[in-house]
Scaffold this motif. Structure first.
Motif, PDB file in Angstrom:
ATOM      1  N   GLU A  57       0.952  -1.125   0.074  1.00  0.00           N
ATOM      2  CA  GLU A  57      -0.168   0.044  -0.014  1.00  0.00           C
ATOM      3  C   GLU A  57       0.745   1.469   0.218  1.00  0.00           C
ATOM      4  O   GLU A  57       0.660   2.115  -0.872  1.00  0.00           O
ATOM      5  CB  GLU A  57      -0.896   0.118   1.071  1.00  0.00           C
ATOM      6  CG  GLU A  57      -1.701   1.205   0.966  1.00  0.00           C
ATOM      7  CD  GLU A  57      -2.931   1.357   2.349  1.00  0.00           C
ATOM      8  OE1 GLU A  57      -3.895   2.100   2.162  1.00  0.00           O
ATOM      9  OE2 GLU A  57      -2.637   0.470   2.986  1.00  0.00           O
ATOM     10  N   GLU A  58       2.026   1.343   0.708  1.00  0.00           N
ATOM     11  CA  GLU A  58       2.919   2.293   1.022  1.00  0.00           C
ATOM     12  C   GLU A  58       3.591   2.616  -0.465  1.00  0.00           C
ATOM     13  O   GLU A  58       3.697   3.693  -0.937  1.00  0.00           O
ATOM     14  CB  GLU A  58       4.071   2.035   1.739  1.00  0.00           C
ATOM     15  CG  GLU A  58       3.528   2.189   3.491  1.00  0.00           C
ATOM     16  CD  GLU A  58       2.934   0.707   3.837  1.00  0.00           C
ATOM     17  OE1 GLU A  58       2.807  -0.081   3.003  1.00  0.00           O
ATOM     18  OE2 GLU A  58       2.321   0.770   4.905  1.00  0.00           O
TER      19      GLU A  58
ATOM     20  N   TRP B  38       0.996   4.058  -2.973  1.00  0.00           N
ATOM     21  CA  TRP B  38       0.718   5.457  -2.680  1.00  0.00           C
ATOM     22  C   TRP B  38       1.857   6.550  -2.988  1.00  0.00           C
ATOM     23  O   TRP B  38       1.752   7.326  -3.882  1.00  0.00           O
ATOM     24  CB  TRP B  38       0.855   5.740  -1.072  1.00  0.00           C
ATOM     25  CG  TRP B  38       0.601   7.070  -0.591  1.00  0.00           C
ATOM     26  CD1 TRP B  38       1.444   7.618   0.218  1.00  0.00           C
ATOM     27  CD2 TRP B  38      -0.522   8.179  -0.806  1.00  0.00           C
ATOM     28  NE1 TRP B  38       1.228   9.069   0.419  1.00  0.00           N
ATOM     29  CE2 TRP B  38       0.046   9.276  -0.054  1.00  0.00           C
ATOM     30  CE3 TRP B  38      -1.598   8.124  -1.488  1.00  0.00           C
ATOM     31  CZ2 TRP B  38      -0.915  10.408  -0.181  1.00  0.00           C
ATOM     32  CZ3 TRP B  38      -2.444   9.126  -1.574  1.00  0.00           C
ATOM     33  CH2 TRP B  38      -2.051  10.307  -0.786  1.00  0.00           C
TER      34      TRP B  38
ATOM     35  N   TYR C  52      -4.206   4.716   3.516  1.00  0.00           N
ATOM     36  CA  TYR C  52      -4.179   5.589   2.537  1.00  0.00           C
ATOM     37  C   TYR C  52      -5.353   6.160   1.903  1.00  0.00           C
ATOM     38  O   TYR C  52      -5.405   6.978   0.995  1.00  0.00           O
ATOM     39  CB  TYR C  52      -3.064   5.676   1.463  1.00  0.00           C
ATOM     40  CG  TYR C  52      -1.812   5.702   2.241  1.00  0.00           C
ATOM     41  CD1 TYR C  52      -0.961   6.802   2.481  1.00  0.00           C
ATOM     42  CD2 TYR C  52      -1.066   4.502   2.512  1.00  0.00           C
ATOM     43  CE1 TYR C  52       0.342   6.897   3.143  1.00  0.00           C
ATOM     44  CE2 TYR C  52       0.289   4.503   2.894  1.00  0.00           C
ATOM     45  CZ  TYR C  52       0.954   5.725   3.282  1.00  0.00           C
ATOM     46  OH  TYR C  52       1.943   5.883   3.914  1.00  0.00           O
TER      47      TYR C  52
ATOM     48  N   GLU D 151      -6.797   9.904   1.909  1.00  0.00           N
ATOM     49  CA  GLU D 151      -5.617  10.733   1.445  1.00  0.00           C
ATOM     50  C   GLU D 151      -5.622  10.553  -0.229  1.00  0.00           C
ATOM     51  O   GLU D 151      -5.413  11.262  -1.119  1.00  0.00           O
ATOM     52  CB  GLU D 151      -4.304  10.356   1.728  1.00  0.00           C
ATOM     53  CG  GLU D 151      -3.898  10.868   3.104  1.00  0.00           C
ATOM     54  CD  GLU D 151      -2.624  10.681   3.840  1.00  0.00           C
ATOM     55  OE1 GLU D 151      -2.512   9.463   4.393  1.00  0.00           O
ATOM     56  OE2 GLU D 151      -1.783  11.587   3.528  1.00  0.00           O
TER      57      GLU D 151
END
Length: 97
Positions: free
Chosen positions: A53-54, A57, A86, A89
């Motif tokens: 996921e990071e 992003w 996230y 965002e």
């Protein structure tokens, strides 16, 4: 200096997800977004779901800096669909594109 250390680790352990992620983040923070995306893609394609996921992003953010908004939007949609950390965002960033 941090990037150099991550690259040194990757010479011996090319699949080390920690070194890949923090190396990618170092590239991103240095404005070397093409290099960062290469590392983020290695994380995303890894069978272990660590930092995915990071990586998505920051890949989206790197793509935006490279003026590849449609690709970034697609990744933001993927982040939103997963409903993870996230999500909010990603929704806000997508609306700005």
């Amino acid at each position: 200096r941090a990037l150099n250390r991550y690259l040194l680790i990757l010479e011996q352990y090319p699949d080390d997800l920690n070194a890949l992620f923090y190396g990618a983040l170092s590239y991103h923070n240095l404005g070397k977004n093409k290099e960062a995306i290469v590392f983020f893609d290695k994380i995303i394609s890894n069978e272990l779901y660590v930092f995915n996921e990071e990586a998505l992003w920051y890949k989206a953010k790197a793509l935006i800096k490279l003026k590849k908004k449609s690709e970034a939007k697609s990744i933001l949609e993927e982040i939103i669909a997963h409903g993870g950390f996230y999500t909010q965002e990603a929704i806000a960033l997508r609306e700005k594109l």
